[in-house]
Scaffold this motif. Sequence first.
Motif, PDB file in Angstrom:
ATOM      1  N   ASN A  85      11.255  29.913  48.149  1.00  0.00           N
ATOM      2  CA  ASN A  85       9.988  29.216  48.354  1.00  0.00           C
ATOM      3  C   ASN A  85      10.000  28.595  49.753  1.00  0.00           C
ATOM      4  OD1 ASN A  85      11.608  26.822  48.058  1.00  0.00           O
ATOM      5  ND2 ASN A  85      11.488  27.176  45.854  1.00  0.00           N
ATOM      6  N   ALA A  86       8.870  28.040  50.132  1.00  0.00           N
ATOM      7  CA  ALA A  86       8.764  27.456  51.478  1.00  0.00           C
ATOM      8  C   ALA A  86       9.764  26.322  51.673  1.00  0.00           C
ATOM      9  CB  ALA A  86       7.334  26.956  51.702  1.00  0.00           C
ATOM     10  N   THR A  87       9.991  25.537  50.633  1.00  0.00           N
ATOM     11  CA  THR A  87      10.937  24.423  50.752  1.00  0.00           C
ATOM     12  C   THR A  87      12.319  24.934  51.151  1.00  0.00           C
ATOM     13  OG1 THR A  87       9.713  23.313  48.985  1.00  0.00           O
ATOM     14  CG2 THR A  87      11.876  22.417  49.526  1.00  0.00           C
ATOM     15  N   TYR A 112       3.755  18.133  54.717  1.00  0.00           N
ATOM     16  CA  TYR A 112       3.974  18.186  53.255  1.00  0.00           C
ATOM     17  C   TYR A 112       5.100  17.223  52.861  1.00  0.00           C
ATOM     18  CZ  TYR A 112       4.900  20.301  48.678  1.00  0.00           C
ATOM     19  OH  TYR A 112       5.088  20.517  47.342  1.00  0.00           O
ATOM     20  N   ASP A 163       2.414  22.315  59.953  1.00  0.00           N
ATOM     21  CA  ASP A 163       1.834  23.102  58.858  1.00  0.00           C
ATOM     22  C   ASP A 163       0.764  24.035  59.420  1.00  0.00           C
ATOM     23  OD1 ASP A 163       3.070  20.815  57.893  1.00  0.00           O
ATOM     24  OD2 ASP A 163       1.771  20.675  56.149  1.00  0.00           O
ATOM     25  N   VAL A 165      -1.485  25.559  57.267  1.00  0.00           N
ATOM     26  CA  VAL A 165      -2.580  24.987  56.462  1.00  0.00           C
ATOM     27  C   VAL A 165      -1.988  23.750  55.791  1.00  0.00           C
ATOM     28  CG1 VAL A 165      -4.212  25.361  54.572  1.00  0.00           C
ATOM     29  CG2 VAL A 165      -3.497  27.300  55.999  1.00  0.00           C
ATOM     30  N   SER A 167      -1.240  20.662  53.334  1.00  0.00           N
ATOM     31  CA  SER A 167      -1.251  20.659  51.881  1.00  0.00           C
ATOM     32  C   SER A 167      -2.261  19.663  51.313  1.00  0.00           C
ATOM     33  CB  SER A 167       0.155  20.342  51.372  1.00  0.00           C
ATOM     34  OG  SER A 167       0.148  20.243  49.982  1.00  0.00           O
ATOM     35  N   ASP A 192       5.279  25.785  59.175  1.00  0.00           N
ATOM     36  CA  ASP A 192       5.310  25.811  57.709  1.00  0.00           C
ATOM     37  C   ASP A 192       4.002  26.439  57.242  1.00  0.00           C
ATOM     38  OD1 ASP A 192       5.204  25.394  55.021  1.00  0.00           O
ATOM     39  OD2 ASP A 192       5.520  23.226  55.099  1.00  0.00           O
ATOM     40  N   ALA A 194       3.200  27.634  54.274  1.00  0.00           N
ATOM     41  CA  ALA A 194       3.272  27.771  52.810  1.00  0.00           C
ATOM     42  C   ALA A 194       1.991  28.358  52.210  1.00  0.00           C
ATOM     43  CB  ALA A 194       3.581  26.410  52.175  1.00  0.00           C
ATOM     44  N   HIS A 195       0.832  27.964  52.759  1.00  0.00           N
ATOM     45  CA  HIS A 195      -0.447  28.413  52.189  1.00  0.00           C
ATOM     46  C   HIS A 195      -1.066  29.595  52.927  1.00  0.00           C
ATOM     47  CE1 HIS A 195      -1.355  25.274  49.226  1.00  0.00           C
ATOM     48  NE2 HIS A 195      -0.709  24.454  50.029  1.00  0.00           N
ATOM     49  N   ASN A 215       4.918  31.246  51.839  1.00  0.00           N
ATOM     50  CA  ASN A 215       5.028  31.492  50.401  1.00  0.00           C
ATOM     51  C   ASN A 215       4.219  32.730  50.053  1.00  0.00           C
ATOM     52  OD1 ASN A 215       6.674  29.581  49.180  1.00  0.00           O
ATOM     53  ND2 ASN A 215       5.051  28.034  49.133  1.00  0.00           N
ATOM     54  N   HIS A 217       3.978  33.283  46.621  1.00  0.00           N
ATOM     55  CA  HIS A 217       3.521  32.978  45.257  1.00  0.00           C
ATOM     56  C   HIS A 217       2.260  32.105  45.238  1.00  0.00           C
ATOM     57  CE1 HIS A 217       7.029  29.929  45.689  1.00  0.00           C
ATOM     58  NE2 HIS A 217       5.920  29.313  46.043  1.00  0.00           N
ATOM     59  N   LYS A 218       1.734  31.774  46.397  1.00  0.00           N
ATOM     60  CA  LYS A 218       0.449  31.065  46.381  1.00  0.00           C
ATOM     61  C   LYS A 218      -0.681  32.091  46.572  1.00  0.00           C
ATOM     62  CE  LYS A 218       2.176  26.622  48.203  1.00  0.00           C
ATOM     63  NZ  LYS A 218       1.865  25.598  47.187  1.00  0.00           N
TER      64      LYS A 218
HETATM   65  C1  LIG Z   1       2.550  22.846  53.593  1.00  0.00           C
HETATM   66  C2  LIG Z   1       3.483  23.072  52.436  1.00  0.00           C
HETATM   67  N1  LIG Z   1       4.792  23.210  52.661  1.00  0.00           N
HETATM   68  C3  LIG Z   1       5.659  23.452  51.664  1.00  0.00           C
HETATM   69  C4  LIG Z   1       5.224  23.542  50.371  1.00  0.00           C
HETATM   70  C5  LIG Z   1       6.248  23.776  49.302  1.00  0.00           C
HETATM   71  O1  LIG Z   1       6.063  24.987  48.680  1.00  0.00           O
HETATM   72  P1  LIG Z   1       7.134  25.422  47.570  1.00  0.00           P
HETATM   73  O2  LIG Z   1       7.061  24.407  46.480  1.00  0.00           O
HETATM   74  O3  LIG Z   1       6.709  26.769  47.146  1.00  0.00           O
HETATM   75  O4  LIG Z   1       8.464  25.391  48.238  1.00  0.00           O
HETATM   76  C6  LIG Z   1       3.885  23.383  50.072  1.00  0.00           C
HETATM   77  C7  LIG Z   1       3.410  23.468  48.680  1.00  0.00           C
HETATM   78  O5  LIG Z   1       2.281  23.230  48.357  1.00  0.00           O
HETATM   79  C8  LIG Z   1       2.985  23.143  51.135  1.00  0.00           C
HETATM   80  O6  LIG Z   1       1.680  22.986  50.905  1.00  0.00           O
END
Ligand SMILES: Cc1ncc(COP(=O)(O)O)c(C=O)c1O
Length: 382
Positions: A85-87, A112, A163, A165, A167, A192, A194-195, A215, A217-218
């Motif tokens: 995942n992004a984290t 985030y 980021d 996009v 969060s 980052d 993620a979105h 990510n 999975h989003k």
């Molecule tokens: C900008 C951003 N970074 C990281 C994440 C973390 O994503 P994940 O829980 O899939 O690692 C999110 C999740 O919404 C996010 O919006």
Amino acid sequence: MSSNLFGRAIRDRFFLEDGIAFLNHGAYGATPRAVLAAADDWRRRMEAQPARFMQRELPGALRRAAAALAAFVGARGEDLVFVDNATTGVNAVLRSLALAPGDEVLTTTHVYGAVRMALQHICMTGGARLVEAEVPFPAAGEEQIVAAVAKGFSARTKLFVVDHVTSSTALIFPVARLVALAKSRGVRVLIDGAHAPGMLDLDIAALGADYYVGNCHKWLFAPKGCGFLWAARDARDGLHPAVISHGYGKGFLSEFDWTGTRDPGAWLAVVAALEFIAELGAAEIRDHNHALLLDAVRLLGDAWSTPAGGPPALLGAMATIRLPLPQEATQANAVALHVRLFERHGVEVPIVPFAGALWARISAQIYNDLDDYRRLAEIALA
Ligand SMILES: Cc1ncc(COP(=O)(O)O)c(C=O)c1O
């Protein structure tokens, strides 16, 4: 495919419960039935002969999946690795950095929450300082964001984390311009995203960043546990996964492609997710979601007489609209309202406390239609 096949007509291709208005695709996505079936097929294939699969089939299948994903996001397969995942991707980059006392790491006030924690951790252990550039909210436009971020750099800035996009506030940041700004000061950049994959038309290599985390999975419809890390070729010295395993010291792909025994179904099923997108049309999906989102923003703004978090040019398939409620903007009030909206009214929408107000963060996905947002408009006023 014509977009009148979206909305109710396509809902059967997901597992979503009947009767709910699901306005929270942004949090965890929602995976199509066909994509989950593909992940299950991979699991069955693995269990038929686990040793053969892990040792001889998986390495090639993983690289083929990486190449397909890379082609979709504007990259080369050999520059991209899967992460859970992004984290995890963000942690791999941050925990690979050697920070020294006095160094600064720059991000923005829209970062985030979990990434802020990782940033605090590496700054604390390295004796560095975390600087958050204050980006006004609601946002007025690109110029304002670039000007706000520019103020955050100093001669000590080593890394800029931004980021693509955001969060909580659902804004598209002008990352190409922000990367150029950082690069003109010799600062490394981690985006980052993620979105972003699936929501935006990506050309990652062209952005000029050092690292890009995304990510699948989003907005890319992959099963949960599917993210990626892209790294520029000259930014890989000292870069390691958050978990060190057999590939240590053997290069980017060897280090990341094996981090211990795990279920690779979600990663391999990204190919099925890309096929799902190709069947419907990537541009058709993006255009439909953006148009529906703007209609929903207008509808809610008119109903509540409150502003959105940014102008249409800064929005993709998510937006925030201020709630017309007197409650204090606390996390506890946000959680209580979020739960109440779903438990009493069947509307799933995150509520975000930001800049002294409570905001509804809406998502628009192919299975949504305007009735979903009408329901929210009426309920919150009741
Ligand atoms: C900008 C951003 N970074 C990281 C994440 C973390 O994503 P994940 O829980 O899939 O690692 C999110 C999740 O919404 C996010 O919006």
